[in-house]
Design a protein around this motif. Structure first.
Motif, PDB file in Angstrom:
ATOM      1  N   THR A 403       0.801  -1.100   0.082  1.00  0.00           N
ATOM      2  CA  THR A 403       0.039   0.046   0.029  1.00  0.00           C
ATOM      3  C   THR A 403       1.071   1.109  -0.078  1.00  0.00           C
ATOM      4  N   PRO A 404       0.486   2.240  -0.377  1.00  0.00           N
ATOM      5  CA  PRO A 404       1.201   3.726  -0.456  1.00  0.00           C
ATOM      6  C   PRO A 404       1.631   4.012   0.933  1.00  0.00           C
ATOM      7  N   ALA A 405       0.627   3.499   2.050  1.00  0.00           N
ATOM      8  CA  ALA A 405       0.883   3.875   3.571  1.00  0.00           C
ATOM      9  C   ALA A 405       2.035   3.122   4.010  1.00  0.00           C
ATOM     10  N   LEU A 406       2.384   1.780   3.294  1.00  0.00           N
ATOM     11  CA  LEU A 406       3.516   1.352   3.872  1.00  0.00           C
ATOM     12  C   LEU A 406       4.801   2.008   3.224  1.00  0.00           C
ATOM     13  N   LEU A 407       4.731   2.591   2.126  1.00  0.00           N
ATOM     14  CA  LEU A 407       5.905   3.085   1.467  1.00  0.00           C
ATOM     15  C   LEU A 407       6.106   4.603   1.961  1.00  0.00           C
ATOM     16  N   ILE A 408       5.092   5.225   2.819  1.00  0.00           N
ATOM     17  CA  ILE A 408       5.163   6.800   2.983  1.00  0.00           C
ATOM     18  C   ILE A 408       5.519   6.703   4.656  1.00  0.00           C
ATOM     19  N   LEU A 409       4.580   6.118   5.419  1.00  0.00           N
ATOM     20  CA  LEU A 409       4.601   6.269   6.796  1.00  0.00           C
ATOM     21  C   LEU A 409       5.679   5.371   7.690  1.00  0.00           C
ATOM     22  N   PRO A 410       6.460   5.784   8.310  1.00  0.00           N
ATOM     23  CA  PRO A 410       7.424   4.942   9.239  1.00  0.00           C
ATOM     24  C   PRO A 410       6.775   4.306  10.188  1.00  0.00           C
ATOM     25  N   ASN A 411       5.917   3.354   9.946  1.00  0.00           N
ATOM     26  CA  ASN A 411       5.463   2.755  11.106  1.00  0.00           C
ATOM     27  C   ASN A 411       6.045   1.383  11.144  1.00  0.00           C
ATOM     28  N   TRP A 412       5.629   0.808  12.259  1.00  0.00           N
ATOM     29  CA  TRP A 412       6.045  -0.861  12.517  1.00  0.00           C
ATOM     30  C   TRP A 412       5.018  -1.715  11.757  1.00  0.00           C
ATOM     31  N   HIS A 413       5.647  -2.835  11.245  1.00  0.00           N
ATOM     32  CA  HIS A 413       4.728  -3.626  10.489  1.00  0.00           C
ATOM     33  C   HIS A 413       4.991  -5.123  11.159  1.00  0.00           C
ATOM     34  N   PRO A 414       4.226  -5.902  11.413  1.00  0.00           N
ATOM     35  CA  PRO A 414       4.508  -7.364  11.260  1.00  0.00           C
ATOM     36  C   PRO A 414       5.487  -8.236  10.476  1.00  0.00           C
ATOM     37  N   ARG A 415       6.140  -9.028  10.700  1.00  0.00           N
ATOM     38  CA  ARG A 415       7.029  -9.821   9.866  1.00  0.00           C
ATOM     39  C   ARG A 415       6.249 -10.439   8.600  1.00  0.00           C
ATOM     40  N   ASP A 416       5.234 -11.024   9.073  1.00  0.00           N
ATOM     41  CA  ASP A 416       4.453 -11.855   8.009  1.00  0.00           C
ATOM     42  C   ASP A 416       3.861 -10.744   7.062  1.00  0.00           C
ATOM     43  N   LEU A 417       3.353  -9.521   7.466  1.00  0.00           N
ATOM     44  CA  LEU A 417       2.853  -8.781   6.528  1.00  0.00           C
ATOM     45  C   LEU A 417       4.197  -8.169   5.475  1.00  0.00           C
ATOM     46  N   LEU A 418       5.266  -7.968   5.999  1.00  0.00           N
ATOM     47  CA  LEU A 418       6.297  -7.576   5.277  1.00  0.00           C
ATOM     48  C   LEU A 418       6.705  -8.646   4.237  1.00  0.00           C
ATOM     49  N   LEU A 419       6.805  -9.862   4.796  1.00  0.00           N
ATOM     50  CA  LEU A 419       7.130 -10.961   3.740  1.00  0.00           C
ATOM     51  C   LEU A 419       6.018 -10.997   2.682  1.00  0.00           C
ATOM     52  N   THR A 420       4.536 -10.806   2.785  1.00  0.00           N
ATOM     53  CA  THR A 420       3.767 -10.933   1.746  1.00  0.00           C
ATOM     54  C   THR A 420       4.074  -9.402   0.931  1.00  0.00           C
ATOM     55  N   ALA A 421       4.259  -8.546   1.461  1.00  0.00           N
ATOM     56  CA  ALA A 421       4.557  -7.158   0.821  1.00  0.00           C
ATOM     57  C   ALA A 421       5.778  -7.417  -0.206  1.00  0.00           C
ATOM     58  N   LEU A 422       7.001  -7.989   0.240  1.00  0.00           N
ATOM     59  CA  LEU A 422       7.951  -8.345  -0.489  1.00  0.00           C
ATOM     60  C   LEU A 422       7.769  -9.170  -1.707  1.00  0.00           C
ATOM     61  N   VAL A 423       7.042 -10.339  -1.323  1.00  0.00           N
ATOM     62  CA  VAL A 423       6.721 -11.151  -2.605  1.00  0.00           C
ATOM     63  C   VAL A 423       5.748 -10.619  -3.625  1.00  0.00           C
ATOM     64  N   SER A 424       4.940  -9.698  -3.059  1.00  0.00           N
ATOM     65  CA  SER A 424       4.090  -8.983  -4.215  1.00  0.00           C
ATOM     66  C   SER A 424       4.916  -8.050  -4.687  1.00  0.00           C
ATOM     67  N   ALA A 425       5.642  -7.233  -4.070  1.00  0.00           N
ATOM     68  CA  ALA A 425       6.638  -6.165  -4.846  1.00  0.00           C
ATOM     69  C   ALA A 425       7.512  -6.793  -5.862  1.00  0.00           C
ATOM     70  N   VAL A 426       8.044  -8.062  -5.654  1.00  0.00           N
ATOM     71  CA  VAL A 426       8.756  -8.727  -6.667  1.00  0.00           C
ATOM     72  C   VAL A 426       8.028  -9.110  -7.860  1.00  0.00           C
ATOM     73  N   LEU A 427       6.900  -9.651  -7.597  1.00  0.00           N
ATOM     74  CA  LEU A 427       5.992  -9.858  -8.557  1.00  0.00           C
ATOM     75  C   LEU A 427       5.532  -8.895  -9.623  1.00  0.00           C
ATOM     76  N   LEU A 428       5.255  -7.734  -8.829  1.00  0.00           N
ATOM     77  CA  LEU A 428       4.789  -6.566  -9.408  1.00  0.00           C
ATOM     78  C   LEU A 428       5.758  -6.012 -10.388  1.00  0.00           C
ATOM     79  N   LEU A 429       7.115  -6.020 -10.074  1.00  0.00           N
ATOM     80  CA  LEU A 429       8.293  -5.677 -10.768  1.00  0.00           C
ATOM     81  C   LEU A 429       8.255  -6.681 -11.901  1.00  0.00           C
ATOM     82  N   ALA A 430       8.394  -7.958 -11.636  1.00  0.00           N
ATOM     83  CA  ALA A 430       8.434  -8.962 -12.770  1.00  0.00           C
ATOM     84  C   ALA A 430       7.351  -8.720 -13.770  1.00  0.00           C
TER      85      ALA A 430
END
Length: 563
Positions: A403-430
């Protein structure tokens, strides 16, 4: 003068002189007198050897094009009024029979057995009267209408005897109904009347739900028997509207019964499978036939609607199984029929994916796989499916994962959410890289065109930023990882811009993309990094980007000067 011979006029259409003009023939036959020799024709006019038809005439053997008659011309023909009256009278008579049966049931005028017997006798009388009238050419229009009404009456009488009164077990009722439908279709083939076949099928399909008092599995089975009986007729006579007419009643019944929850799942699956199979069989004769292609396209619809009514495991299994069968058909069957089946399979696969998974990562992965499949199979429809999957998956990713909030706001996020976001970002780039690459390989777009690169570049920037930022926050959770991540994002944009500029010496699109990326990096530095980052992170972002831009400028100027 009596002794003089007068030349007769030339024979029309032959281009030859008359028989009496012998001197003219001899003079024209001498070389150099009016006609060139064969050598002169071949040297001076090579095209003279090929005989061309006269202007306005078609080549030999090609029939002239005759446009089909308009509705006004058909209605203006002699006998059109009588045919219209006969068919309208047959439809009204059939509806009257149905209403009479319903009224007799409601008021108890006759016992069930006499009702069935009277219906069978009335249908037989109508068929016999039609067969008797068919012997006279002037009365054949009325014969077709009478026979269609009689066969529909017999079929509906069989439906009532099986579904309402249980006089016949279901297998026996199916056999009798199939025999009646086949008899009507055989008679239509014998009389060479496609309108009779369509009237028989349409009349049974429209009136059968009134007899069965609802949309039941027995009704679907009866209607499918009629549809199966039409397949040999379609193959023999090529009455293509018959396939559409035979498919509408079972598919509509399956849809309505699914919405009312009166049909079991197996009946809905049977309606979709039989309709698709009948369409595929008809398309083997003519792959461009629009009626059967339409049936093939809508045949999975009742199954997909039924899948929406089920819980998640059963829903995913039903939609996914439909997708597998249709995509396998796409691989096996060539031509338009395979393409239509493949598009329907992609829709089913998307429904199964969205039902099973909450985010858009799987859709993006399927988009990448379809892009590679489109490139290696040279299939543009697969590329279109990849684009649709990428757009919907990207929207899901923006709304739930990266989400845009993930990229803009310096909040703490759980590890499983970050892992999901990492995979989604890789696939979006691909997906942002694979789609334009496959489009260029298939010559859908030109490599120098900016149309595919601008939206793909924006998606790639967003995906790359999400990848770098989520990876940094996974390594260093909290604000520290957020600051480091944005510093790396800015520096990485400048590095990629430098690479694109070097590669863009020959490719205009890459050069423009690199310059746009430089502008984006500078804008991020001024508008975001300067206000959000602090301390060493801000200094590192500005110093890193500045040094890379200086080196890139010097290197790029040297390369340009050397060329």
């Amino acid at each position: 003068m009596s002794g003089a011979t007068h030349p007769s006029p030339p024979r029309p259409g032959t281009g030859q002189p008359a028989a009496g003009d012998a001197g003219a023939e001899q003079f024209a036959a001498q070389p150099g007198h009016g006609q060139p020799t064969a050598d002169q024709s071949a040297q001076g006019h090579p095209q003279a050897t090929a005989q061309q038809p006269p202007y306005g005439q078609l080549p030999y053997g090609q029939p002239p094009y005759i446009p089909p008659p308009t509705l006004r011309e058909r209605l203006g023909r002699e006998g059109a009024g009588s045919r219209l009256l006969a068919w309208v009278g047959g439809a009204v008579t059939l509806l009257g029979v149905v209403l009479l049966l319903i009224l007799a049931i409601q008021r108890g005028w006759l016992a069930p057995l006499p009702r069935v017997a009277v219906g069978a006798a009335f249908g037989g009388i109508l068929v016999g009267a039609g067969a008797w009238l068919h012997r006279k050419p002037a009365a054949r229009t009325g014969a077709f209408a009478l026979v269609a009404t009689g066969i529909a009456t017999l079929y509906l009488d069989t439906v009532a005897a099986t579904s309402l009164y249980d006089f016949l077990p279901v297998p026996a009722g199916l056999a009798v109904g199939l025999a009646i439908a086949v008899g009507g279709l055989v008679l239509a083939v014998k009389w060479d009347s496609s309108l009779l076949a369509i009237a028989v099928v349409g009349g049974c399909g429209v009136c059968a739900p009134l007899i069965t008092r609802g949309f039941t599995d027995e009704l679907v089975t009866f209607l499918l028997m009629i549809q199966i009986a039409t397949v040999p007729v379609q193959l023999r006579r090529s009455w293509w509207p018959l396939s559409f007419t035979a498919a509408i009643p079972p598919l509509t019944t399956a849809l309505i019964g699914t919405g009312l929850r009166t049909l079991p799942v197996w009946a809905v699956i049977a309606a979709g499978v039989v309709s698709a199979a009948a369409a595929l069989v008809s398309l083997r004769r003519n792959d461009n036939e629009p009626y059967s292609l339409s049936v093939l396209a809508v045949s999975p619809l009742p199954i997909l609607v039924a899948a929406l009514m089920l819980h998640r495991p059963e829903s995913v299994l039903l939609a996914g199984g439909t997708a597998v069968v249709l995509i396998a058909t796409w691989i096996i069957v060539r031509g338009n029929s395979g393409t239509v089946a493949g598009i329907a399979g992609l829709v089913a696969a998307m429904q199964a994916t969205v039902t099973q998974f909450d985010g858009g990562a799987v859709l993006l992965g399927e988009a990448v796989a379809l892009a590679f499949a489109a490139k290696f199979t040279r299939n543009r429809f697969a590329l279109g499916g990849s684009l649709v999957f990428a757009v919907i998956g990207g929207l899901f990713t923006l709304g739930s994962d990266v989400t845009p909030a993930l990229l803009i706001l310096p909040n703490w996020h759980p590890r499983d959410l970050l892992l999901t976001a990492l995979v989604s970002a890789v696939l979006l780039l691909a997906a942002a890289i694979a789609l334009p690459w496959a489009a260029i390989q298939l010559n859908v777009v030109k490599s120098a065109s900016l149309a595919p690169w601008l939206p793909a570049g924006l998606c790639a920037l967003y995906g790359a930023a999400g990848l770098v930022l989520t990876a940094s926050m996974l390594v260093a959770p909290g604000r520290g990882g957020f600051l480091v991540g944005h510093t790396l994002v800015t520096v990485s944009w400048t590095v990629v811009a430098f690479v694109l500029l070097l590669r863009g010496i020959k490719v205009v699109a890459l050069r423009i993309t690199g310059l746009v990326l430089v502008a984006a990096a500078v804008a991020k530095l001024v508008l975001f990094d300067l206000a959000t980052l602090d301390g060493l992170a801000r200094v590192g972002a500005f110093l890193g980007a500045g040094v890379i831009l200086l080196v890139a400028g010097a290197r790029y100027a040297r390369v340009v000067a050397s060329r």
